[in-house]
Motif scaffolding. Sequence first.
Motif, PDB file in Angstrom:
ATOM      1  N   LYS A 331       0.817  -1.220   0.000  1.00 37.89           N
ATOM      2  CA  LYS A 331       0.000   0.000   0.000  1.00 37.89           C
ATOM      3  C   LYS A 331       0.847   1.264   0.000  1.00 37.89           C
ATOM      4  O   LYS A 331       0.389   2.322  -0.449  1.00 37.89           O
ATOM      5  N   LEU A 332       2.092   1.181   0.507  1.00 43.19           N
ATOM      6  CA  LEU A 332       2.959   2.360   0.561  1.00 43.19           C
ATOM      7  C   LEU A 332       3.271   2.909  -0.826  1.00 43.19           C
ATOM      8  O   LEU A 332       3.607   4.083  -0.979  1.00 43.19           O
ATOM      9  N   PHE A 333       3.157   2.054  -1.845  1.00 43.25           N
ATOM     10  CA  PHE A 333       3.541   2.446  -3.198  1.00 43.25           C
ATOM     11  C   PHE A 333       2.344   2.676  -4.118  1.00 43.25           C
ATOM     12  O   PHE A 333       2.522   3.109  -5.260  1.00 43.25           O
ATOM     13  N   LEU A 334       1.136   2.383  -3.653  1.00 42.34           N
ATOM     14  CA  LEU A 334      -0.040   2.400  -4.523  1.00 42.34           C
ATOM     15  C   LEU A 334      -0.915   3.619  -4.287  1.00 42.34           C
ATOM     16  O   LEU A 334      -0.927   4.204  -3.196  1.00 42.34           O
ATOM     17  N   ASN A 335      -1.666   3.983  -5.329  1.00 39.75           N
ATOM     18  CA  ASN A 335      -2.638   5.063  -5.220  1.00 39.75           C
ATOM     19  C   ASN A 335      -3.893   4.574  -4.509  1.00 39.75           C
ATOM     20  O   ASN A 335      -4.209   3.375  -4.528  1.00 39.75           O
ATOM     21  N   GLU A 336      -4.586   5.501  -3.894  1.00 36.04           N
ATOM     22  CA  GLU A 336      -5.827   5.160  -3.205  1.00 36.04           C
ATOM     23  C   GLU A 336      -6.790   4.453  -4.150  1.00 36.04           C
ATOM     24  O   GLU A 336      -7.023   4.890  -5.277  1.00 36.04           O
ATOM     25  N   GLY A 337      -7.335   3.329  -3.701  1.00 38.23           N
ATOM     26  CA  GLY A 337      -8.304   2.575  -4.488  1.00 38.23           C
ATOM     27  C   GLY A 337      -7.704   1.487  -5.344  1.00 38.23           C
ATOM     28  O   GLY A 337      -8.446   0.632  -5.863  1.00 38.23           O
ATOM     29  N   GLU A 338      -6.383   1.474  -5.524  1.00 38.53           N
ATOM     30  CA  GLU A 338      -5.766   0.425  -6.335  1.00 38.53           C
ATOM     31  C   GLU A 338      -5.736  -0.893  -5.560  1.00 38.53           C
ATOM     32  O   GLU A 338      -5.573  -0.915  -4.345  1.00 38.53           O
ATOM     33  N   THR A 339      -5.879  -1.986  -6.291  1.00 37.33           N
ATOM     34  CA  THR A 339      -5.983  -3.307  -5.678  1.00 37.33           C
ATOM     35  C   THR A 339      -4.612  -3.847  -5.304  1.00 37.33           C
ATOM     36  O   THR A 339      -3.690  -3.844  -6.117  1.00 37.33           O
ATOM     37  N   VAL A 340      -4.514  -4.334  -4.063  1.00 39.13           N
ATOM     38  CA  VAL A 340      -3.301  -5.015  -3.612  1.00 39.13           C
ATOM     39  C   VAL A 340      -3.371  -6.486  -3.987  1.00 39.13           C
ATOM     40  O   VAL A 340      -2.461  -7.039  -4.600  1.00 39.13           O
ATOM     41  N   THR A 341      -4.456  -7.137  -3.626  1.00 44.55           N
ATOM     42  CA  THR A 341      -4.633  -8.556  -3.931  1.00 44.55           C
ATOM     43  C   THR A 341      -6.096  -8.932  -3.745  1.00 44.55           C
ATOM     44  O   THR A 341      -6.860  -8.217  -3.089  1.00 44.55           O
ATOM     45  N   TYR A 342      -6.463 -10.051  -4.336  1.00 46.15           N
ATOM     46  CA  TYR A 342      -7.764 -10.662  -4.104  1.00 46.15           C
ATOM     47  C   TYR A 342      -7.545 -11.980  -3.355  1.00 46.15           C
ATOM     48  O   TYR A 342      -6.516 -12.639  -3.515  1.00 46.15           O
ATOM     49  N   THR A 343      -8.518 -12.360  -2.525  1.00 45.90           N
ATOM     50  CA  THR A 343      -8.515 -13.702  -1.955  1.00 45.90           C
ATOM     51  C   THR A 343      -9.785 -14.405  -2.405  1.00 45.90           C
ATOM     52  O   THR A 343     -10.854 -13.799  -2.479  1.00 45.90           O
ATOM     53  N   ILE A 354      -8.546  -6.465  -1.424  1.00 38.91           N
ATOM     54  CA  ILE A 354      -7.749  -5.593  -0.562  1.00 38.91           C
ATOM     55  C   ILE A 354      -7.244  -4.429  -1.398  1.00 38.91           C
ATOM     56  O   ILE A 354      -6.603  -4.632  -2.437  1.00 38.91           O
ATOM     57  N   THR A 355      -7.542  -3.204  -0.986  1.00 34.49           N
ATOM     58  CA  THR A 355      -7.151  -2.018  -1.747  1.00 34.49           C
ATOM     59  C   THR A 355      -6.373  -1.039  -0.872  1.00 34.49           C
ATOM     60  O   THR A 355      -6.465  -1.073   0.353  1.00 34.49           O
ATOM     61  N   ALA A 356      -5.620  -0.169  -1.525  1.00 31.09           N
ATOM     62  CA  ALA A 356      -4.892   0.896  -0.823  1.00 31.09           C
ATOM     63  C   ALA A 356      -5.871   1.990  -0.428  1.00 31.09           C
ATOM     64  O   ALA A 356      -6.832   2.273  -1.149  1.00 31.09           O
ATOM     65  N   GLU A 357      -5.605   2.630   0.733  1.00 29.88           N
ATOM     66  CA  GLU A 357      -6.535   3.648   1.233  1.00 29.88           C
ATOM     67  C   GLU A 357      -5.994   5.059   1.140  1.00 29.88           C
ATOM     68  O   GLU A 357      -6.744   6.018   1.326  1.00 29.88           O
ATOM     69  N   THR A 358      -4.698   5.214   0.874  1.00 32.12           N
ATOM     70  CA  THR A 358      -4.101   6.551   0.883  1.00 32.12           C
ATOM     71  C   THR A 358      -3.197   6.742  -0.326  1.00 32.12           C
ATOM     72  O   THR A 358      -2.973   5.810  -1.110  1.00 32.12           O
ATOM     73  N   ALA A 359      -2.663   7.937  -0.459  1.00 30.59           N
ATOM     74  CA  ALA A 359      -1.713   8.229  -1.535  1.00 30.59           C
ATOM     75  C   ALA A 359      -0.392   7.526  -1.260  1.00 30.59           C
ATOM     76  O   ALA A 359      -0.057   7.228  -0.100  1.00 30.59           O
ATOM     77  N   PRO A 360       0.401   7.235  -2.295  1.00 24.94           N
ATOM     78  CA  PRO A 360       1.665   6.529  -2.091  1.00 24.94           C
ATOM     79  C   PRO A 360       2.694   7.389  -1.367  1.00 24.94           C
ATOM     80  O   PRO A 360       2.679   8.617  -1.462  1.00 24.94           O
ATOM     81  N   LEU A 361       3.595   6.730  -0.651  1.00 25.54           N
ATOM     82  CA  LEU A 361       4.663   7.429   0.052  1.00 25.54           C
ATOM     83  C   LEU A 361       5.696   7.974  -0.932  1.00 25.54           C
ATOM     84  O   LEU A 361       6.223   9.071  -0.745  1.00 25.54           O
TER      85      LEU A 361
END
Length: 462
Positions: A331-343, A354-361
């Motif tokens: 999530k540290l590298f992704l834009n808000e709303g982008e998908t990290v993974t599906y289960t 699972i999605t990122a909630e904030t702007a990337p670092l």
Amino acid sequence: MRVVLCNSASPLTPIPKPPTFPATLNWPHKTLVGALTGAVSFSLLISSPSSIALDSASVPPSPSSHSSATDYCRQDDDTEAMPETAPELVTNEAIVEEAWNIVNDSFLDSSRRRWSSDIWKQKKEDILGTSIQTRSKAHDIIRRMLASLGDPYTRFLSPAEFSKMARYDMTGIGINIREVQDDNGGVKLKVLGLILDGPAHAAGVRQGDEILSVNGMDVTGKSAFEASSLLQGPNETFVTLEVKHGNCGPVQSIEVQRQLVARTPVFYRLEKIENGAASVGYMRLKEFNALARKDLVIAMKRLQDMGAKYFILDLRDNLGGLVQAGIEIAKLFLNEGETVTYTVGRDPQYEKTITAETAPLITAPLIVLVNNKTASASEIVSAALHDNCRAVLVGQRTFGKGLIQSVFELHDGSGVVVTIGKYVTPNHMDINKNGIEPDFREFPAWSEVTQHLAQCNTLRQG
């Protein structure tokens, strides 16, 4: 029954079982700890080999704004000491049937070759058609029953093996934490178990205590993973916990001396490229433990301050660890709303996005180094950054470990570990047994990296 999620190579933390049960068992409603919402359920640090304290001994009250004599509260069942029922009160047949039901309800056949509901029902009829004379025989039947599934991660745990799981500690003070939903739909953090005579237990923390703050920081709304990371620190330093004893008890501030600590898994340095005209921040992450996210953030910020314009994240030989740590790092590298993974799994409760909630670092170009020992949480991070066009992968195809297990306690104190789901990349690729193919085998020029990422984003937006 207790159940907890884990990744396939991780030690596990059990959840307290119900206080009573009948001699003939019906399949109980499953209690799920959300592995993907921060429950402490994955690769935990081994604590001292001592028994678990399950008592809720009273602690002298102390004044606090969190409680008053006029407050009305109701004691939760799981905050009280839970009496053990003698294992002999459960029939051998009931234990075998309980294990059978767990597989029947939750097992995900990753090979899609050996398991079918009809064959599994016939197995139950064959097994339970005769009397099972001893508990040892019942356990042997469960072992053979699970082995017939052909899944190397689905297995039986003896009572001794299962009890060891509660001895894992990622806090550094000898406690396990889990998230518990309150009556208002919120989440509070409860002490799941304690190492007897461990630092927290000796200082006055008890089974069932609610953790309110760590070093003055309110942990309301935080995950068990986040709270455990706050508890970590150098050996023999002190951490102050504010706890509420039970559901109705007093609030107390307790100072605990740390005795166990996760070593930092992050190594970083600044390198010059292109005749010294630009700098690269190199970060090696050896494993995903409780310090991984916090220390990686420190490394990235320091490298940025030192002038890094490009970054390398080295995940070679990183076999995984805490899956939640991997998710939080992605999530540290992704834009808000982008998908990290599906289960995905047979049971809808294991279906998650699972999605990122904030702007990337950082947004600088990134290379992720991978090889055939890049596995599990490392593959989740690699796939998330690759599929979202945030990084190029360089090296060898990754290992290919993407299954999710739960461990269930049976009513005689033994347990079964069962594969119940798997991870799927943002581009809907199954990681397990496939691995992830890198973009480059050899280290590319940074101009190639930026061009590749630009083309990836163009195709993605188009």
